[in-house]
Design a protein around this motif. Structure first.
Motif, PDB file in Angstrom:
ATOM      1  N   ALA A 134       0.796  -1.238   0.000  1.00  0.00           N
ATOM      2  CA  ALA A 134       0.000   0.000   0.000  1.00  0.00           C
ATOM      3  C   ALA A 134       0.817   1.271   0.000  1.00  0.00           C
ATOM      4  CB  ALA A 134      -0.925  -0.002   1.224  1.00  0.00           C
ATOM      5  N   GLU A 135       2.140   1.193  -0.060  1.00  0.00           N
ATOM      6  CA  GLU A 135       2.969   2.397   0.131  1.00  0.00           C
ATOM      7  C   GLU A 135       2.655   3.498  -0.884  1.00  0.00           C
ATOM      8  OE1 GLU A 135       7.146   1.816  -0.544  1.00  0.00           O
ATOM      9  OE2 GLU A 135       6.813   0.419  -2.178  1.00  0.00           O
ATOM     10  N   SER A 189      -2.877 -11.165   0.658  1.00  0.00           N
ATOM     11  CA  SER A 189      -2.916  -9.819   0.079  1.00  0.00           C
ATOM     12  C   SER A 189      -4.340  -9.270   0.088  1.00  0.00           C
ATOM     13  CB  SER A 189      -2.360  -9.854  -1.348  1.00  0.00           C
ATOM     14  OG  SER A 189      -2.461  -8.581  -1.958  1.00  0.00           O
ATOM     15  N   LEU A 190      -5.307 -10.083  -0.297  1.00  0.00           N
ATOM     16  CA  LEU A 190      -6.702  -9.646  -0.305  1.00  0.00           C
ATOM     17  C   LEU A 190      -7.187  -9.359   1.106  1.00  0.00           C
ATOM     18  CD1 LEU A 190      -9.308  -9.118  -1.836  1.00  0.00           C
ATOM     19  CD2 LEU A 190      -9.806 -11.563  -1.721  1.00  0.00           C
ATOM     20  N   GLN A 191      -6.768 -10.190   2.063  1.00  0.00           N
ATOM     21  CA  GLN A 191      -7.169  -9.975   3.451  1.00  0.00           C
ATOM     22  C   GLN A 191      -6.622  -8.658   3.986  1.00  0.00           C
ATOM     23  OE1 GLN A 191      -5.910 -13.099   6.091  1.00  0.00           O
ATOM     24  NE2 GLN A 191      -6.923 -12.245   7.886  1.00  0.00           N
ATOM     25  N   LEU A 192      -5.345  -8.395   3.722  1.00  0.00           N
ATOM     26  CA  LEU A 192      -4.749  -7.129   4.161  1.00  0.00           C
ATOM     27  C   LEU A 192      -5.421  -5.948   3.476  1.00  0.00           C
ATOM     28  CD1 LEU A 192      -0.945  -8.076   4.192  1.00  0.00           C
ATOM     29  CD2 LEU A 192      -2.368  -7.523   6.184  1.00  0.00           C
ATOM     30  N   HIS A 193      -5.777  -6.130   2.226  1.00  0.00           N
ATOM     31  CA  HIS A 193      -6.449  -5.067   1.472  1.00  0.00           C
ATOM     32  C   HIS A 193      -7.770  -4.708   2.135  1.00  0.00           C
ATOM     33  CE1 HIS A 193      -8.931  -3.346  -1.786  1.00  0.00           C
ATOM     34  NE2 HIS A 193      -7.776  -2.853  -2.241  1.00  0.00           N
ATOM     35  N   ARG A 194      -8.548  -5.733   2.503  1.00  0.00           N
ATOM     36  CA  ARG A 194      -9.837  -5.470   3.143  1.00  0.00           C
ATOM     37  C   ARG A 194      -9.657  -4.796   4.493  1.00  0.00           C
ATOM     38  NH1 ARG A 194     -12.413 -11.416   1.701  1.00  0.00           N
ATOM     39  NH2 ARG A 194     -13.085 -10.910  -0.442  1.00  0.00           N
ATOM     40  N   GLU A 195      -8.653  -5.253   5.267  1.00  0.00           N
ATOM     41  CA  GLU A 195      -8.413  -4.650   6.580  1.00  0.00           C
ATOM     42  C   GLU A 195      -8.043  -3.179   6.448  1.00  0.00           C
ATOM     43  OE1 GLU A 195      -5.957  -6.672   9.419  1.00  0.00           O
ATOM     44  OE2 GLU A 195      -6.304  -8.603   8.442  1.00  0.00           O
ATOM     45  N   LEU A 196      -7.235  -2.846   5.459  1.00  0.00           N
ATOM     46  CA  LEU A 196      -6.780  -1.469   5.301  1.00  0.00           C
ATOM     47  C   LEU A 196      -7.888  -0.580   4.754  1.00  0.00           C
ATOM     48  CD1 LEU A 196      -4.334   0.399   5.596  1.00  0.00           C
ATOM     49  CD2 LEU A 196      -3.733  -0.130   3.240  1.00  0.00           C
ATOM     50  N   VAL A 197      -8.573  -1.048   3.703  1.00  0.00           N
ATOM     51  CA  VAL A 197      -9.615  -0.230   3.086  1.00  0.00           C
ATOM     52  C   VAL A 197     -10.755   0.033   4.061  1.00  0.00           C
ATOM     53  CG1 VAL A 197     -11.373  -0.213   1.262  1.00  0.00           C
ATOM     54  CG2 VAL A 197      -9.044  -0.934   0.746  1.00  0.00           C
ATOM     55  N   SER A 244      -3.558   0.067  -7.975  1.00  0.00           N
ATOM     56  CA  SER A 244      -2.837  -1.078  -8.542  1.00  0.00           C
ATOM     57  C   SER A 244      -3.045  -2.317  -7.681  1.00  0.00           C
ATOM     58  CB  SER A 244      -1.342  -0.761  -8.654  1.00  0.00           C
ATOM     59  OG  SER A 244      -1.119   0.306  -9.538  1.00  0.00           O
ATOM     60  N   TRP A 245      -2.974  -2.137  -6.379  1.00  0.00           N
ATOM     61  CA  TRP A 245      -3.178  -3.254  -5.454  1.00  0.00           C
ATOM     62  C   TRP A 245      -4.597  -3.807  -5.589  1.00  0.00           C
ATOM     63  CZ3 TRP A 245      -3.205  -2.597   0.606  1.00  0.00           C
ATOM     64  CH2 TRP A 245      -3.228  -3.856   1.204  1.00  0.00           C
ATOM     65  N   SER A 246      -5.572  -2.911  -5.698  1.00  0.00           N
ATOM     66  CA  SER A 246      -6.960  -3.350  -5.846  1.00  0.00           C
ATOM     67  C   SER A 246      -7.151  -4.163  -7.112  1.00  0.00           C
ATOM     68  CB  SER A 246      -7.892  -2.130  -5.849  1.00  0.00           C
ATOM     69  OG  SER A 246      -7.805  -1.418  -4.634  1.00  0.00           O
ATOM     70  N   LEU A 247      -6.530  -3.729  -8.197  1.00  0.00           N
ATOM     71  CA  LEU A 247      -6.631  -4.486  -9.446  1.00  0.00           C
ATOM     72  C   LEU A 247      -5.967  -5.845  -9.311  1.00  0.00           C
ATOM     73  CD1 LEU A 247      -5.963  -1.696 -12.115  1.00  0.00           C
ATOM     74  CD2 LEU A 247      -8.152  -2.698 -11.452  1.00  0.00           C
ATOM     75  N   ASP A 248      -4.853  -5.905  -8.576  1.00  0.00           N
ATOM     76  CA  ASP A 248      -4.186  -7.190  -8.349  1.00  0.00           C
ATOM     77  C   ASP A 248      -5.091  -8.153  -7.572  1.00  0.00           C
ATOM     78  OD1 ASP A 248      -1.913  -6.303  -9.621  1.00  0.00           O
ATOM     79  OD2 ASP A 248      -0.902  -5.683  -7.779  1.00  0.00           O
ATOM     80  N   GLY A 278      -8.371  -8.020  -7.477  1.00  0.00           N
ATOM     81  CA  GLY A 278      -9.680  -8.185  -8.084  1.00  0.00           C
ATOM     82  C   GLY A 278     -10.747  -7.368  -7.391  1.00  0.00           C
ATOM     83  N   ALA A 279     -10.331  -6.413  -6.545  1.00  0.00           N
ATOM     84  CA  ALA A 279     -11.299  -5.570  -5.840  1.00  0.00           C
ATOM     85  C   ALA A 279     -11.831  -4.486  -6.763  1.00  0.00           C
ATOM     86  CB  ALA A 279     -10.650  -4.940  -4.608  1.00  0.00           C
ATOM     87  N   GLU A 280     -13.038  -4.054  -6.507  1.00  0.00           N
ATOM     88  CA  GLU A 280     -13.671  -3.037  -7.345  1.00  0.00           C
ATOM     89  C   GLU A 280     -13.138  -1.652  -6.982  1.00  0.00           C
ATOM     90  OE1 GLU A 280     -18.167  -1.443  -8.524  1.00  0.00           O
ATOM     91  OE2 GLU A 280     -17.903  -3.267  -7.322  1.00  0.00           O
ATOM     92  N   VAL A 281     -12.897  -0.844  -8.013  1.00  0.00           N
ATOM     93  CA  VAL A 281     -12.393   0.513  -7.814  1.00  0.00           C
ATOM     94  C   VAL A 281     -13.343   1.483  -8.516  1.00  0.00           C
ATOM     95  CG1 VAL A 281     -10.448   2.090  -8.114  1.00  0.00           C
ATOM     96  CG2 VAL A 281     -10.033  -0.351  -7.811  1.00  0.00           C
ATOM     97  N   PRO A 282     -13.785   2.557  -7.848  1.00  0.00           N
ATOM     98  CA  PRO A 282     -14.648   3.532  -8.516  1.00  0.00           C
ATOM     99  C   PRO A 282     -13.980   4.099  -9.768  1.00  0.00           C
ATOM    100  CG  PRO A 282     -14.593   3.925  -6.152  1.00  0.00           C
ATOM    101  CD  PRO A 282     -13.559   2.881  -6.437  1.00  0.00           C
ATOM    102  N   ALA A 283     -14.769   4.345 -10.788  1.00  0.00           N
ATOM    103  CA  ALA A 283     -14.233   4.792 -12.078  1.00  0.00           C
ATOM    104  C   ALA A 283     -13.460   6.096 -11.950  1.00  0.00           C
ATOM    105  CB  ALA A 283     -15.367   4.938 -13.089  1.00  0.00           C
ATOM    106  N   ARG A 284     -13.932   7.008 -11.083  1.00  0.00           N
ATOM    107  CA  ARG A 284     -13.252   8.302 -10.960  1.00  0.00           C
ATOM    108  C   ARG A 284     -11.843   8.126 -10.391  1.00  0.00           C
ATOM    109  NH1 ARG A 284     -13.035  10.196  -5.847  1.00  0.00           N
ATOM    110  NH2 ARG A 284     -14.253   9.081  -4.265  1.00  0.00           N
ATOM    111  N   LEU A 285     -11.670   7.142  -9.508  1.00  0.00           N
ATOM    112  CA  LEU A 285     -10.336   6.892  -8.957  1.00  0.00           C
ATOM    113  C   LEU A 285      -9.456   6.175  -9.974  1.00  0.00           C
ATOM    114  CD1 LEU A 285     -11.077   5.854  -5.260  1.00  0.00           C
ATOM    115  CD2 LEU A 285     -10.394   8.081  -6.157  1.00  0.00           C
ATOM    116  N   LEU A 286     -10.070   5.293 -10.763  1.00  0.00           N
ATOM    117  CA  LEU A 286      -9.310   4.619 -11.812  1.00  0.00           C
ATOM    118  C   LEU A 286      -8.714   5.625 -12.783  1.00  0.00           C
ATOM    119  CD1 LEU A 286     -11.392   1.469 -12.912  1.00  0.00           C
ATOM    120  CD2 LEU A 286      -9.095   1.497 -11.933  1.00  0.00           C
ATOM    121  N   ILE A 287      -9.515   6.539 -13.250  1.00  0.00           N
ATOM    122  CA  ILE A 287      -9.027   7.471 -14.272  1.00  0.00           C
ATOM    123  C   ILE A 287      -8.017   8.434 -13.672  1.00  0.00           C
ATOM    124  CG2 ILE A 287     -10.739   9.349 -14.066  1.00  0.00           C
ATOM    125  CD1 ILE A 287      -9.470   7.690 -17.303  1.00  0.00           C
ATOM    126  N   ARG A 288      -8.227   8.829 -12.409  1.00  0.00           N
ATOM    127  CA  ARG A 288      -7.248   9.732 -11.787  1.00  0.00           C
ATOM    128  C   ARG A 288      -5.920   9.020 -11.595  1.00  0.00           C
ATOM    129  NH1 ARG A 288      -4.727  13.188 -12.172  1.00  0.00           N
ATOM    130  NH2 ARG A 288      -3.856  14.546 -10.587  1.00  0.00           N
TER     131      ARG A 288
END
Length: 926
Positions: A284-285, A340-348, A366-370, A372-382
């Motif tokens: 997540a750095e 990785s997915l577990q840590l992602h959920r804990e952090l988010v 990038s981590w979310s895409l790795d 398979g987590a959903e990312v809002p479109a506005r954050l993806l494009i930014r």
């Protein structure tokens, strides 16, 4: 040697206590200096121990190996290696030397000491203390550390010990420090320059600055990691050698087991909780320290900071990141997907991902895409735009492809086009941009696409007329949009008209139509950029940069520089990051500095830009930076340096040339090779020039043509190059482009053509900057011929760093002064020549015109011989079938070489000419 068991260690230690001081934190230029410093310390009578402190992988162990290799049998040496596994075992680190002891004796301090002493005595050849080399002293068991300390205090051995900063030097060894008998040296991570030097040493050849910078950044300045990365890239084929230059051939970043093993060894000392925190930071750095502490525990965070595996920002809300990007790359690959997915959920669950923290956003997306987590479109494009701006082009492409929102598809296309452009894939960029923007899709897409399309056309070498057609189509699109949206018609027409004007200006920039640029720029700048319309800030910044380019060509580079600085300071909204505005401005700012003779400013500008938060964009200037340095070296007269710089830069530009500098680089290199007589090299460079095709702003392409013409003249000497330069000057004069005209005429002067001397002097007096002012002084001296003016011109040229021309001016002054016997002024001229020779790397080769026979080329000897018989320039031209202007140019150069004022003195001077084709001992003129 006296038995150490009978020595009064305490008394001898106190007797040696001196005033030795710590050198902690002192930056070392290279490891050779560190080795010398350690040797010098050991040679001192009052220093008995040296501690070398630095993070793992910085080269402390290599330093011990060098000391061991350099002993040449003169000193008895014993090596000891600390180990975490042996740290709980008394005398565990000394076990290789205690094999002959019984189990009972191993626990006896006296027996251990006698065994060590016997070991060293058996290999002793000279009297004096032995040398103890202790690696990883922080992992020594307490008994071993105490034993080593007592041996040193007893005068039995001198010690060199390495350790990491935490836990640092063992307490028993610290007694040596407190007694004043030890020195400490801290090894810092490699600087970028040291990293470049290491890469060149490892590869035994020239390495592109951008290539070494990439590996240095990935390694975080760590010597071991840098070496491993370079070897890995070389084996995988990512790193190749082309035309004598090492550069990246791709970006596959194949990570081998060797690199993974190196990283694991670096991380093996941390606890399970520390590893958990490290994995979280790697994924997540940069990540908020508080969040990491909540998930992994604050002690784990403190452990990582103590071990210097992570660094903390100094913000009000501190964030953590790994000290080396390679650590993160390896850790992200070896962390199991489920964890990785577990840590992602804990952090988010504990944070809100937003665009306010750009780098954190990019990593989280990038981590979310790795995962398979959903990312809002506005954050993806930014995140895609940010990756594009940071030149993480492959990441930008990956994120942009994930954008599914129809309303953001056009922006995603623009991001992908820009990313392909960054990678040098101009055809792919053009394919993405050459689609029709549907009506009603909004102004932002159209205006951004129009600029990217113009830049891509330029990179592909499309004619300026195609870009002008794009401007026309943009206006037509605006009219249709305005008709479809009556309520917003005025705003639509205003925005599209302004953007179309920018596109037209980019076309005029390619053709050098500075007269047409003027009114358009005046209109754009008069309208201002803070009116709130879409793209207003971008429009104003680009207009300022283009005006800077125009003023530079017209001879006002200092005024242009100020406008470019203003453009650089304009605040831009995030949407403008898709277009490479900073690079667009910087290349024109550097051009103004070069034109004005502010060469240090140009180099400092590029260096300073590299240190900005988005300095990774310097990859865009990889080859262009070499062009800048090569141009400066040419102007200064450092031709050997220039050729090396330019041929190196050419290899970088061959793969990616976003500023369209390849042809200028090839032309300058061709000119320098021709000037040095390297015909084969010159032919190769001219082939590169011809094969590339003309592209880029006229300010660059005009210079490229001038250098090519000058190179042609140097090789052929038939007047065609002079004629081409004259045509270039006349074309520039039609646009009132004084700087471009001055450059062409100054190159004619450098080739010996003095037919435009008065015009050069006039232009040089009108063009801003130190280079033009110095050239004006030189022309005045050539016109007048007095030694005083030549001396003054030499001083001015030398102050402007135009060293070769300054040397010519001093030499001309010396020729006259030697005849007049004015010893005082002659001494000044000789001092000036010596100063220039030192700058040019010719120290000790100052001219001695009254004792050294001048060397003329074969053509020059023929012309001198004919002129000495009384033939006119026209008669010589007819006889040799060359132009009159070529004859005049050759004669001018011969006058300077022979140290004479004109044709009347040729007959007497011709006999002093040395024939370079004559055999050794052949008298001059024979």
């Amino acid at each position: 040697m006296k038995d150490p068991l009978k020595s009064d260690g305490k008394a001898s230690a106190q007797a040696r206590a001196g005033t030795r001081r710590q050198n902690a934190g002192e930056p070392w230029i290279d490891r050779g200096d560190m080795l010398s410093a350690v040797r010098d310390a050991l040679a001192s009578d009052d220093c008995w121990a040296v501690f070398v402190v630095g993070d793992a992988g910085l080269g402390a162990s290599s330093l011990l190996a060098q000391l061991n290799d350099a002993r040449n049998g003169r000193t008895s040496v014993m090596t000891v290696h600390g180990s975490p596994s042996l740290a709980p075992v008394p005398y565990g680190a000394l076990s290789p030397y205690l094999a002959d002891l019984s189990v009972e004796d191993v626990t006896s301090k006296v027996a251990v000491l006698r065994a060590l002493w016997a070991h060293l005595e058996s290999g002793r050849k000279n009297p004096g203390p032995a040398l103890l080399l202790v690696d990883d002293a922080h992992d020594l068991d307490t008994a071993t550390a105490e034993m080593i300390s007592e041996l040193v205090q007893a005068g039995w051995a001198k010690l060199v010990a390495t350790c990491i900063p935490r836990p640092g030097i063992p307490q028993p060894l610290l007694r040596l420090w407190h007694d004043g008998t030890a020195e400490r040296f801290d090894i810092a991570p490699l600087t970028m320059e040291q990293g470049h030097q290491l890469c060149e040493a490892l590869l035994d050849g020239k390495v592109l600055n951008s290539t070494s910078r990439q590996y240095w950044q990935e390694a975080g300045g760590n010597t071991l990691l840098l070496k491993t990365l370079v070897r890995e890239a070389q084996r995988s084929g990512d790193l190749i050698r082309r035309n004598g230059v090492w550069l990246n051939a791709g970006s596959s970043h194949v990570r081998t087991l060797e690199l993974t093993a190196v990283v694991k060894v670096q991380l093996m000392r941390i606890s399970a909780d520390g590893r958990e925190a490290l994995n979280l930071i790697a994924l997540a750095e940069p990540v908020d320290r508080t969040l990491v502490g909540e998930i992994a525990g604050e002690p784990a965070v403190k452990e990582l900071l103590d071990q210097r595996l992570v660094v903390q920002s100094v913000d009000s809300e501190p964030t953590l990141r790994l000290v080396s990007p390679v650590y993160g790359e390896v850790l992200r690959r070896i962390v199991p997907a489920a964890r990785s997915l577990q840590l992602h959920r804990e952090l988010v669950s504990r944070m809100e991902v937003s665009a306010d923290k750009p780098e954190s956003l990019l990593r989280m997306v990038s981590w979310s895409l790795d995962c398979g987590a959903e990312v809002p479109a506005r954050l993806l494009i930014r995140a895609a735009v940010l990756a594009c701006k940071l030149f993480e082009s492959e990441t930008a492409l990956r994120i942009a492809w994930a954008v599914q929102d129809p309303e953001l598809q056009q922006t995603a296309r623009a991001v992908m086009a820009r990313s392909h452009y960054n990678l040098g894939h101009y055809d792919e960029a053009a394919a993405l941009l050459n689609v029709n923007v549907p009506a009603g899709s909004g102004l932002t897409h159209m205006v951004v696409n129009s600029l990217l399309r113009s830049a891509t056309r330029t990179a592909l070498g499309h004619p300026a007329s195609d870009i002008a057609d794009d401007a026309r189509r943009l206006r037509q699109w605006g009219e249709k949009e305005a008709a479809a949206n009556p309520a917003d018609s005025a705003a639509i027409l205003n925005v599209t008209a302004r953007r179309a004007s920018l596109v037209e200006l980019m076309a005029y920039s390619l053709t050098g139509d500075y007269r047409q640029m003027g009114p358009l720029l005046d209109d754009l700048l008069a309208a201002g950029g803070s009116t709130g319309e879409s793209g207003g800030a971008l429009t104003r910044s680009m207009a300022l940069a283009l005006q800077a380019e125009r003023l530079c060509a017209l001879g006002y580079p200092l005024q242009g520089r100020q406008l470019a600085m203003d453009a650089f300071g304009q605040a831009q909204p995030p949407d403008n990051d898709i277009f490479f505005l900073p690079e667009f401005i910087v290349v024109r700012l550097v051009a103004c500095d070069l034109a004005a003779g502010e060469w240090d400013e140009a180099q400092q500008l590029l260096a300073g830009y590299a240190e900005t938060p988005f300095g990774s964009a310097m990859v865009s200037f990889s080859g262009a930076a070499y062009v800048v340095m090569g141009y400066i070296a040419v102007r200064q007269g450092k031709l050997a340096d220039a050729l090396e710089l330019l041929t190196t830069g050419l290899e970088a530009l061959r793969d990616s040339d976003p500023q369209q500098m390849f042809r200028l680089c090839a032309a300058m290199a061709y000119y320098v090779a021709a000037a040095q007589g390297f015909k084969a090299e010159a032919d190769r460079l001219k082939s590169d020039y011809d094969a590339w095709g003309e592209r880029g702003m006229h300010l660059v392409t005009a210079f490229a043509r001038d250098f090519l013409a000058a190179g042609d003249e140097l090789l052929a000497g038939d007047g065609t190059g002079i004629a081409a330069l004259l045509r270039s000057a006349e074309e520039a004069a039609q646009q009132d482009a004084k700087f471009l005209e001055l450059n062409a005429l100054a190159m004619m002067l450098g080739l010996g053509d003095t037919t435009r001397l008065e015009r050069i002097r006039e232009l040089a007096g009108a063009v801003e900057g130190t280079w033009a002012a110095a050239l004006a002084e030189y022309c005045a001296a050539l016109n007048d011929g007095s030694p005083e003016l030549f001396l003054r011109a030499g001083d001015t040229l030398c102050a402007a760093s135009v060293f070769q021309l300054a040397s010519d001016a001093y030499s001309a002054a010396l020729t006259f002064l030697d005849r007049s016997r004015d010893r005082e002024l002659a001494a000044l001229a000789r001092a000036g020549i010596a100063r220039c020779n030192e700058e040019l790397g010719h120290a000790g080769s100052e001219a001695q015109p009254d004792t050294v026979a001048p060397v003329l080329t074969k053509r020059e000897r023929n012309i001198v011989g004919l002129a000495a018989t009384g033939l006119s320039d026209r008669m010589i031209a007819d006889k040799l079938q060359i132009s009159v202007r070529t004859v005049e140019g050759h004669l001018y150069r011969c006058y300077l070489k022979l140290g004479i004022a004109g044709r009347d003195e040729l007959a007497a001077a011709a006999g002093l000419v040395e024939d370079p084709d004559a055999g050794p001992g052949t008298p001059p003129g024979k």
